[in-house]
Every structure is written in C-alpha cells, then in structure tokens.
Design a protein around this motif. Structure first.
Motif, mmCIF file in Angstrom:
data_model
loop_
_atom_site.group_PDB
_atom_site.id
_atom_site.type_symbol
_atom_site.label_atom_id
_atom_site.label_comp_id
_atom_site.label_asym_id
_atom_site.label_seq_id
_atom_site.Cartn_x
_atom_site.Cartn_y
_atom_site.Cartn_z
ATOM 1 N N ASN A 39 7.007 -4.317 -0.708
ATOM 2 C CA ASN A 39 6.984 -5.119 0.499
ATOM 3 C C ASN A 39 8.268 -5.926 0.659
ATOM 4 O O ASN A 39 8.913 -5.906 1.718
ATOM 5 C CB ASN A 39 5.777 -6.062 0.455
ATOM 6 N N TYR A 40 8.665 -6.634 -0.386
ATOM 7 C CA TYR A 40 9.811 -7.535 -0.263
ATOM 8 C C TYR A 40 11.098 -6.756 -0.024
ATOM 9 O O TYR A 40 11.905 -7.083 0.856
ATOM 10 C CB TYR A 40 9.938 -8.378 -1.537
ATOM 11 N N LEU A 41 11.316 -5.706 -0.816
ATOM 12 C CA LEU A 41 12.553 -4.941 -0.691
ATOM 13 C C LEU A 41 12.607 -4.222 0.652
ATOM 14 O O LEU A 41 13.641 -4.253 1.346
ATOM 15 C CB LEU A 41 12.668 -3.940 -1.842
ATOM 16 N N ALA A 42 11.507 -3.601 1.023
ATOM 17 C CA ALA A 42 11.498 -2.858 2.292
ATOM 18 C C ALA A 42 11.686 -3.796 3.476
ATOM 19 O O ALA A 42 12.434 -3.485 4.417
ATOM 20 C CB ALA A 42 10.190 -2.089 2.430
ATOM 21 N N MET B 216 7.517 -12.241 8.582
ATOM 22 C CA MET B 216 6.804 -12.019 7.334
ATOM 23 C C MET B 216 6.920 -13.234 6.448
ATOM 24 O O MET B 216 7.983 -13.798 6.297
ATOM 25 C CB MET B 216 7.372 -10.811 6.595
ATOM 26 N N LYS B 217 5.830 -13.666 5.863
ATOM 27 C CA LYS B 217 5.883 -14.723 4.868
ATOM 28 C C LYS B 217 6.029 -14.058 3.509
ATOM 29 O O LYS B 217 5.194 -13.250 3.114
ATOM 30 C CB LYS B 217 4.620 -15.568 4.907
ATOM 31 N N ILE B 218 7.100 -14.399 2.810
ATOM 32 C CA ILE B 218 7.405 -13.737 1.552
ATOM 33 C C ILE B 218 6.767 -14.508 0.413
ATOM 34 O O ILE B 218 6.880 -15.717 0.332
ATOM 35 C CB ILE B 218 8.926 -13.634 1.366
ATOM 36 N N ARG B 219 6.111 -13.797 -0.469
ATOM 37 C CA ARG B 219 5.442 -14.453 -1.573
ATOM 38 C C ARG B 219 5.784 -13.767 -2.871
ATOM 39 O O ARG B 219 6.065 -12.583 -2.912
ATOM 40 C CB ARG B 219 3.923 -14.419 -1.386
ATOM 41 N N LEU B 220 5.698 -14.535 -3.904
ATOM 42 C CA LEU B 220 5.939 -14.004 -5.237
ATOM 43 C C LEU B 220 4.620 -14.022 -5.973
ATOM 44 O O LEU B 220 3.997 -15.053 -6.109
ATOM 45 C CB LEU B 220 6.947 -14.877 -5.983
ATOM 46 N N SER B 221 4.164 -12.883 -6.422
ATOM 47 C CA SER B 221 2.900 -12.802 -7.137
ATOM 48 C C SER B 221 3.164 -12.351 -8.559
ATOM 49 O O SER B 221 3.776 -11.314 -8.775
ATOM 50 C CB SER B 221 1.969 -11.812 -6.440
ATOM 51 N N VAL B 222 2.729 -13.153 -9.524
ATOM 52 C CA VAL B 222 2.888 -12.787 -10.929
ATOM 53 C C VAL B 222 1.560 -13.022 -11.629
ATOM 54 O O VAL B 222 0.726 -13.787 -11.164
ATOM 55 C CB VAL B 222 3.988 -13.619 -11.622
ATOM 56 N N PRO B 223 1.322 -12.355 -12.762
ATOM 57 C CA PRO B 223 0.073 -12.547 -13.486
ATOM 58 C C PRO B 223 -0.109 -14.004 -13.898
ATOM 59 O O PRO B 223 0.838 -14.675 -14.269
ATOM 60 C CB PRO B 223 0.232 -11.639 -14.715
ATOM 61 N N ARG B 224 -1.338 -14.490 -13.821
ATOM 62 C CA ARG B 224 -1.647 -15.854 -14.215
ATOM 63 C C ARG B 224 -2.647 -15.841 -15.365
ATOM 64 O O ARG B 224 -3.396 -14.909 -15.537
ATOM 65 C CB ARG B 224 -2.269 -16.634 -13.043
ATOM 66 N N LEU B 225 -2.685 -16.950 -16.100
ATOM 67 C CA LEU B 225 -3.606 -17.051 -17.219
ATOM 68 C C LEU B 225 -4.998 -17.464 -16.776
ATOM 69 O O LEU B 225 -5.962 -17.283 -17.468
ATOM 70 C CB LEU B 225 -3.088 -18.085 -18.224
ATOM 71 N N VAL C 161 0.756 -6.685 5.539
ATOM 72 C CA VAL C 161 0.497 -6.015 6.823
ATOM 73 C C VAL C 161 1.506 -6.498 7.870
ATOM 74 O O VAL C 161 2.008 -5.715 8.687
ATOM 75 C CB VAL C 161 -0.951 -6.271 7.283
ATOM 76 N N ASP C 162 1.824 -7.787 7.840
ATOM 77 C CA ASP C 162 2.828 -8.343 8.750
ATOM 78 C C ASP C 162 4.181 -7.644 8.578
ATOM 79 O O ASP C 162 4.878 -7.363 9.563
ATOM 80 C CB ASP C 162 2.980 -9.836 8.502
ATOM 81 N N SER C 163 4.556 -7.374 7.339
ATOM 82 C CA SER C 163 5.848 -6.732 7.098
ATOM 83 C C SER C 163 5.930 -5.388 7.800
ATOM 84 O O SER C 163 6.959 -5.038 8.396
ATOM 85 C CB SER C 163 6.063 -6.528 5.588
ATOM 86 N N LEU C 164 4.837 -4.625 7.728
ATOM 87 C CA LEU C 164 4.837 -3.316 8.381
ATOM 88 C C LEU C 164 4.913 -3.485 9.899
ATOM 89 O O LEU C 164 5.676 -2.782 10.582
ATOM 90 C CB LEU C 164 3.586 -2.534 7.984
ATOM 91 N N GLY C 165 4.156 -4.438 10.423
ATOM 92 C CA GLY C 165 4.224 -4.680 11.867
ATOM 93 C C GLY C 165 5.599 -5.120 12.302
ATOM 94 O O GLY C 165 6.116 -4.685 13.342
ATOM 95 N N TRP C 166 6.239 -5.974 11.487
ATOM 96 C CA TRP C 166 7.561 -6.451 11.843
ATOM 97 C C TRP C 166 8.605 -5.340 11.730
ATOM 98 O O TRP C 166 9.581 -5.330 12.485
ATOM 99 C CB TRP C 166 7.941 -7.630 10.980
ATOM 100 N N ALA C 167 8.395 -4.397 10.852
ATOM 101 C CA ALA C 167 9.295 -3.247 10.773
ATOM 102 C C ALA C 167 9.223 -2.431 12.064
ATOM 103 O O ALA C 167 10.253 -2.026 12.617
ATOM 104 C CB ALA C 167 8.933 -2.379 9.571
ATOM 105 N N TYR C 168 8.018 -2.198 12.550
ATOM 106 C CA TYR C 168 7.882 -1.475 13.823
ATOM 107 C C TYR C 168 8.523 -2.274 14.967
ATOM 108 O O TYR C 168 9.123 -1.695 15.885
ATOM 109 C CB TYR C 168 6.408 -1.198 14.125
ATOM 110 N N TYR C 169 8.392 -3.594 14.917
ATOM 111 C CA TYR C 169 9.029 -4.431 15.934
ATOM 112 C C TYR C 169 10.540 -4.223 15.916
ATOM 113 O O TYR C 169 11.174 -4.040 16.966
ATOM 114 C CB TYR C 169 8.685 -5.897 15.673
#
Length: 592
Positions: free
Chosen positions: A467-470, A1-10, A501-509
C-alpha cells in the motif's frame, strides 16, 4: 490516503469501552486488601464519601464507575448503596465483582458470605468461596463451593480444571486427580490447556518425564502461549534436558515476535542456572491459581473481559507471584483505557520477571496515550538498552519519533538496529518498512524507496508495504501499472482497512478514472468515517464527477475531524473555490 505504520505488538489489539457520560469529576482513592491492587489515580473517579451522595446519585455514579472499569470506586459506591437498600441482587452482584476486580478480596469474601446467607443467587459467590477455601487450605469447603457452580459453558470448563486441583488438595491419588480433567476432552479448543494441566499434575507427582512427549508434540504442532512456553521449558530444565530447551527457545527468539520471543531470552538465562528442586507447582492452592489464570486468559481471548479480570485477580490471591496474571490485568485495564491503572499494574511485575520487558512495552504505549512523550521515550530507551537484540522496543521508539514528526531521530533509531542485523530475516521487514516511512516523511525518497523494496523482498505480499510503496508511486506518477496491481493485492488482503481501500481509489483518481475512484473512496469512508484525509479524497472525487454539493459536504466533514495543519488551508480553498480543471491523467507505465 492516510498512511499508517503497522508492526507486531506484544499486547492484544485495543478496544474502547463505550463510556457513559461523566456524572462527576471529583478525585477518588482506592482502599482494600489483596494482591496487586491498581491504585486509583486522582481525576479518574469521584470521591465516595457517604455524606456527599444521595442514593440516586450514588447509583448513577456507581454504574458509571463499574462500566468504565473503575472497580475501586464502584465497590465503594455499591457498598454504600447496599447499606441503604435491602440488598438488590444486581447491585450486590456488581459490588462483589467490583471488590474482586479492585483486589479487595477480604471485603469480597465477607459480602459473598452475606449473599449466600440471604439466598441471593449470583455465580460469583461460589467462585469467591472456592478461592477463599483454597487460600485457607480447606479443600472440603472448596469442593462444596465447586459443586455450586452452574451448568453454563464457562462452568463446563471451570469445573474439571478447578476440580483436578481441588482433588489434589483433598489428598486424592494421581489417577483420581487426572480423571477430573477428562471432561475437558469433550470441549473443543482446550487441547493445549488440558495438556498443560496434565503435565503439571504429573510433574507434581514426580513424573515430569512422562509429561514431556505430549508437551513436545504440542510444541512441534505450533502451540505456543507464553504460559505453555514457560511450562515446557521449566519441565525440561527440571528433567535435566537443557539442550532441547535451549534449541526450542533459540528458535522462538529468532522466528517469533511478540511475547513468545520476548520471554525467550530471560528463559535462556534461567535454564543456564541450576534447576530448582521440586515440582513446578508446589501445591493445590497454587495449581488452582494457575487454572484460574488459564481460564481467565482463555476468556480474555474471546473478549469476555469482566470474567477474565475476576479470574486473574483471584489467581493472584492464591499465588501472588503469578506475574503473567498481572500482565493480563494490565492488558485488560489498557483495553478499558484505564491508562494510569494499567501502568501501575504493569509495574507491579518485579524487575527480574520474564514478563517485565513485555509489560514495559505496554507501559510506553499507555504513556503515549497520556501524552507523556518524554516518559514513553525514557521507557523505550531503557528497553532498547536492556535488550538491543529485540526489535519491538526499537521499532516502537522509532514509531514514537515518527508520529511526533521527529523524522531524523526516527531514522537514527531504526539505523541502530538495522546496522546490527547480519542477515535480514522475514520478520525484519517491519524495520525496513518503518525506516522507509521515516525517510519518505523526511522527503528523502531516494532512501525511502530502497527500504520499501527491501521490506517487500523480505515479505513479498505484505499489504502495508504494498500500500505505502504503491501509493507513493502513484503520487509521483511512477510505475503506475505496477502500483495499481500492488494496490489491488493489498485490498484483496485487507478489504476491511479503509486507508488501504482509499489508496486504490486515489490511484484511480490520479489516473483520471473518477467514477471508479468514487466507488472505492466511498467504501473507504464507510470503513473509516472520521478520517479527514479519506473524506477530503472523496470530496475531490465527487467534484470531478459533478456531485459538487456532496463534495463540499465531504470537505466540511474533513475539516471537522481536525486534519493535520498542512491540509487545512487547501481544504478551505476548495470549499471557497472548488477544484480547477482536472490535470491530464497520468498514463499507465508501459513497463518498457
């Protein structure tokens, strides 16, 4: 999984223009007259000295400059082409658009007159004529130019919006001016703009108090563009209603993010001063400027960016202190990946403008795109010092440190703002999430997990936190039943985001369900085909289900997309040796 940080932008979400292959690589410079020119930066565009170009070369280079947003160079090159040809209408239309886009209004007016005289038909000619006539105060000529507009969808909006201010310039009375706007009522989605322009016209005629009920209704219904916020507050202020203006701005500052919140603090400072005398819009020329900006902003929201840029430029020719138009132009340059031009435009906004802070947030982003990390840090530090109560700059600064793998500095940055929050609100989830990411990357899980849980407490269904915590729990083989449920919830909310979506697939893996893993991991790679981590994960899953040739193909792809250094050796080992026997699948937690 590629982890990303998403925050509101101006700023609006960026999109990349498809760049044509570079035909040349010489330096260029901009010339021309007009408000708020963006300076062309050496290396952005070719030099356009006539003796250096064949006609075919100039045509190719001009097309490249035009399509990559280098309007100053496109105007030069197309101007050269027009002198060497009989005035091809497509070339002439592009030359005119590039002149306006680069801020060379004087040349645009001259070319528009020539095109009109030659009988060439381009919708930009009457628009330039309208702006020129208004600038000269000749509203009879402005009415003639407006009558030459077409019948397309944009003109259906432009004619009544512009017509109201032309009518004011013609000396018509209040009823006649307002009647020009009636046609907007038949166009869906323009209620807020119609309300604003009716309010401006009433205010101009000394009846700002009559505009307030409709403005108040729009505000209460949630209409909240930056232009509307500024207008509503300005009219309240002029009518002596500072208390409701303060209440409105205080709510925005506390409850909103982005530009609405960013302009609230300086507007609060503005209404603490005596109200200016006279109307918000002094005359028809300035009213037309505001109308051009509003239409440009509307088109920008629909990604009709070339016309949006032209309207924003023309609005500045008519009202050069319309700072929000400079902000829009900076956004458009940034979206076109004209990073240096965008910085110059953002920084043409005066330091005392309510929009300068928002512009500097975007400057920092452009600096990061240019790999000027030190410059971006300096910009963001200045913003944090200026507005320590606003989270956008502090989160952006922390994000910058985090992306640069300076996790200790990132954590210290987030700590600074979190320490100042007495009672965390819903919007503060981003801060705890961001700090949690930094803690996790610094291998401080005992501090990361409480931050993620706090973020979920503040915003329970936030898909990025889920996503990140799970995913972290899955990697640690902890709370697996809860983690799987959280990942399904995240995917349900963001089915288009490959890394979720990758995170969920990797969890099943990790749980040993390799067939189910393949289903989700294939979908993740379809969504983000050039992500090295996602391709690596899919390769692992293919290997486990016996599709070994496809596994090696995915691993090769992962290496081709330049993964982080710590991933390269493990992928190379898998290409040479494959995967060993599968580990015993992690059993779902019982919850006991």
């Amino acid at each position: 999984m590629k982890i990303r940080l998403s925050v509101p932008r101006l700023r609006p979400a960026l999109f990349a223009l498809a760049l044509l292959p570079a035909m040349i690589a010489c330096a260029g410079e901009e010339q021309g007259h007009g408000a708020a020119r963006a300076e062309t930066v050496p290396g952005n565009a070719p030099d356009a000295q006539p003796q250096e170009w064949s006609l075919s070369g100039a045509i190719l280079a001009g097309r490249h400059a035009f399509e990559t947003g280098d309007d100053a160079m496109a105007a030069k090159l197309y101007g050269m082409i027009l002198k060497e040809t009989d005035g091809d209408p497509v070339t002439a239309s592009r030359a005119l658009a590039a002149m306006v886009g680069s801020g060379d209004f004087a040349s645009a007016v001259e070319l528009a007159a020539k095109l009109k005289q030659s009988g060439a038909r381009t919708p930009l000619v009457p628009l330039v004529e309208l702006a020129d006539a208004a600038q000269r105060g000749d509203f009879k000529a402005a009415r003639a130019a407006l009558s030459a507009f077409g019948s397309d969808n944009i003109s259906r909006v432009a004619k009544p919006m512009f017509g109201a201010w032309v009518a004011l310039g013609e000396g018509k009375d209040e009823a006649a001016v307002l009647a020009e706007l009636d046609a907007l009522d038949a166009v869906n989605g323009l209620g807020g703009i119609a309300v604003m322009h009716r309010a401006l016209i009433l205010d101009h005629f000394g009846k700002g108090a009559e505009a307030l009920p409709t403005l108040r209704q729009a505000a209460e219904s949630g209409y909240g563009s930056a232009r509307f916020i500024e207008l509503y507050v300005d009219i309240l202020h002029r009518q002596g209603d500072a208390a409701p203006a303060r209440d409105y701005l205080t709510r925005l500052s506390a409850d909103e993010s982005g530009i609405a919140a960013a302009i609230s603090d300086p507007l609060l400072e503005r209404i603490a001063q005596p109200a200016p005398k006279g109307p918000v819009v002094e005359d028809a020329r300035r009213g037309l400027a505001v109308a051009m900006f509003d239409l440009g902003s509307l088109l920008s929201s629909e990604n009709v960016n070339e016309q949006a840029k032209i309207l924003a430029r023309l609005s500045l020719e008519l009202k050069d202190d319309l700072d929000i138009a400079r902000l829009l132009l900076g956004n458009l340059m940034q979206e076109g990946e004209r990073w240096q031009d965008a910085i110059a435009m953002y920084r043409s906004i005066p330091a005392g403008s309510i929009y300068r802070w928002s512009a500097e947030i975007s400057v920092a982003d452009c600096q990061q795109k240019l790999k000027d990390t030190d410059g971006a840090i300096a910009t963001l530090e200045g913003l944090v010092a200026a507005r320590p109560n606003r989270m956008e700059a502090i989160v952006e600064l922390g994000d910058l440190y985090r992306r640069d793998q300076r996790f200790t500095e990132a954590i210290a940055t987030y700590d600074r703002v979190i320490a100042g929050i007495k009672e965390p609100a819903t919007r503060d989830w981003t801060l705890f999430y961001a700090r949690g990411v930094a803690h996790e990357r610094a291998k401080q899980w005992e501090k990361a997990e409480p931050d993620f849980l706090k973020a979920l407490d503040l915003s329970p269904d936030q898909p990025y936190v889920l996503n990140y915590l799970a995913y972290s729990w899955v990697e640690r083989r902890e709370r697996l039943d809860e983690a799987l449920d959280m990942l399904h919830r995240a995917v349900d909310q963001r089915p288009e985001e490959g890394f979720i979506v990758d995170s969920l697939g990797w969890a099943y893996y990790q749980l040993g369900d390799f067939e189910q893993a393949v289903t989700y991991l294939e979908r993740a790679v379809e969504l983000q085909p050039t992500d090295p981590v996602l391709n690596d994960h899919l390769g692992d899953a293919y290997w486990r289900v016996g599709r070994k040739n496809e596994a090696r193909f995915q691993w090769h792809r992962a290496l081709s997309f330049e993964p982080e250094a710590d991933l390269v050796k493990p992928i190379e080992d898998k290409l040479e040796n494959g995967l060993g026997a599968a580990e015993t699948p992690a059993a779902p937690a019982t919850g006991n």
